[in-house]
Write a protein that holds these residues in place. Sequence first.
Motif: not given
Length: 438
Positions: A142-147, A270-271, A317-322
Amino acid sequence: MTDNFQDQYSKFLYIWFGQFISIIGTGLTIFALGVYVYQLTGTASSYVFILMCAFLPPILLKPYGGILADRHDRRIMMVFGDLGSTLGLLFIFFMMVKGNIELWQVYLGISVSSIFSAFQEPAYKALVTDLLTRDQYAKASGLMQLASSAQYLLSPLLAGVLLSLLDIKFIFLIDVSTLLIASFIVIWIRNILGEIPVNRQETNFMEEFKEGFQEFSKNTGVVHLVITTMIILFFVGLLQSLFVPMLLNLESVKTVGISQSLCASGMIIGSLFIGIFGSRSGHVTMLSIALFLSGLFFAGLGLSANIILITLAGFLFFAMLPFINTPIEVLIRTNIDNQKQGRVWSIISTTTYVGSILAFAVAGFLADALFDPLLKPDGVLADSIGFLIGTGSGRGIAFMFIVAGLMISIISLFIWKNSRIKRLEDVEKQNRVMSLQL
């Protein structure tokens, strides 16, 4: 033992922070160079070529980067990649200072920088397995996706402000500074933790690549997940290519920029949720539900010409990606031998990004030659689909988004019913039980 794992996680957070700021720096460079080249030439093709120089070399070279990540200390590979990336940036900087920089020099510099990133990313992903326990994988993902999402949310906003205050040359120096900071953090952590044992086998690159491909392909559940990710990235690539052209037919450039940022902020939310709370079980269920909902929200982008409704659909949509990326990463990570993770992740990354490359290659043709003519006022679908979503410029792209969204929702049903993918979760549960017993 628990305190040691927590200490390892805190060290990972330092490394993650360094990568976070370096990703923002990379986003600054890509955005600034895109604007610079487009203003210089006035052609979209020159802008697209910047993206190709930035993304294609890593895709082609990641298998070799993955092999090296399994052969050497992964932290050293990260430093090698980050420091090497500064060379291309400094080349562009000095050419600009010299004056009369040519386009081929810009393309060469960004290509050199991106080539080195091919050796950094597989090592970074594989390092998670070296430092963390299985229960910490989801948080780390999750943190890596946040970055990663910061490159699309923060970098364009920061670059827009900086370009109004500074010459573009200083953007490159900022990016170089972020890469140096990231490298120093990794070196510092390595000095604290010491070396991590590496299984160095005296084999050639082709043999190691073959081993990585065999490790990847022997598990059909992993193969199905990777193919699913490739298809998803194809549809996301259509969105990346065509979202702005669709909106520019409806709103001003400023409004389009604000809408983009708000949509991308969904991935941040999400991330952060996954990074804080994690996800320990039910990964196949999470993946299926998130895919189904994301398909509906993707389709929602094309249902209305109202910018508020479009932005809301994009945000969701982007909130679902993580919630899609995390279960995919966890399920794959727990079913792949740690000694081969670097080369396997590089193969997976190369395979999945084929979807994005294909999307960039066909998006313009599909929009201009196929979908837009269908939704012209006198088009074939003007009186049917056009009655629902409108006709005119950009509505063909809107129809593409509806079709793409429905396809993603259908894919979610395939995941839900796929027994091979479900067996990946059984292995993950067994590994978690064994970890708790130890």
